[in-house]
Design a protein around this motif. Sequence first.
Motif, short mmCIF file in Angstrom:
data_model
loop_
_atom_site.label_atom_id
_atom_site.label_comp_id
_atom_site.label_asym_id
_atom_site.label_seq_id
_atom_site.Cartn_x
_atom_site.Cartn_y
_atom_site.Cartn_z
N TYR A 78 -6.75 23.79 5.24
CA TYR A 78 -7.75 24.84 5.23
C TYR A 78 -8.44 24.74 3.88
N SER A 81 -11.68 28.53 1.36
CA SER A 81 -11.43 29.86 0.80
C SER A 81 -11.90 29.93 -0.64
N ARG A 82 -12.77 30.88 -0.93
CA ARG A 82 -13.31 31.04 -2.29
C ARG A 82 -12.20 31.35 -3.30
N ASN A 83 -11.30 32.27 -2.95
CA ASN A 83 -10.23 32.66 -3.87
C ASN A 83 -9.08 31.66 -3.89
N GLY A 144 -9.96 27.26 -6.58
CA GLY A 144 -10.22 28.66 -6.28
C GLY A 144 -10.23 29.51 -7.54
#
Length: 158
Positions: A78, A81-83, A144
Amino acid sequence: MSRHRTTAAVLLVLLSTWALAGTAGAAVPRLIFPVIGKTVYWDDFGAPRPSGGHQGNDIVADKRTPVVAVERGRVVKYTSSRNAGCMLYLYGRSGTTYMYIHLNNDLTLRNDNRGGCKRDVTFAVPNGAQVSAGQQIAWNGDSGDANGNPHLHFEVHP
């Protein structure tokens, strides 16, 4: 803050998690510590964060330290995801899902953020790979919101 360099504390937390989740009657797999190399960690599960309580444990290790499967299972990447940055899920044979967050995104040992979330930069196995416990699946990093602070944010979801 107490710091540990053994796997006993994390394994105890994982085993307790299974027991509290109602799976105490199920077979608990033999678990491998998720980082191969010198690490430092402490119990920061539930620690305050801007988005709420911390839902994993942070395992501090040098950038590009090998990250391995804690049990036999299937890896699903995956990467958007920004974080979390570059991350993957390990769907363990026991039914437990493990999340590996803040994996490497640098092409060099410097914090260049030029590698993206790709095979041989972040991931050591292809998407969907069946892996064995202890098999390398990724490299530790700082992607991230961990930029500049290499560690593996590790979560266990029975």
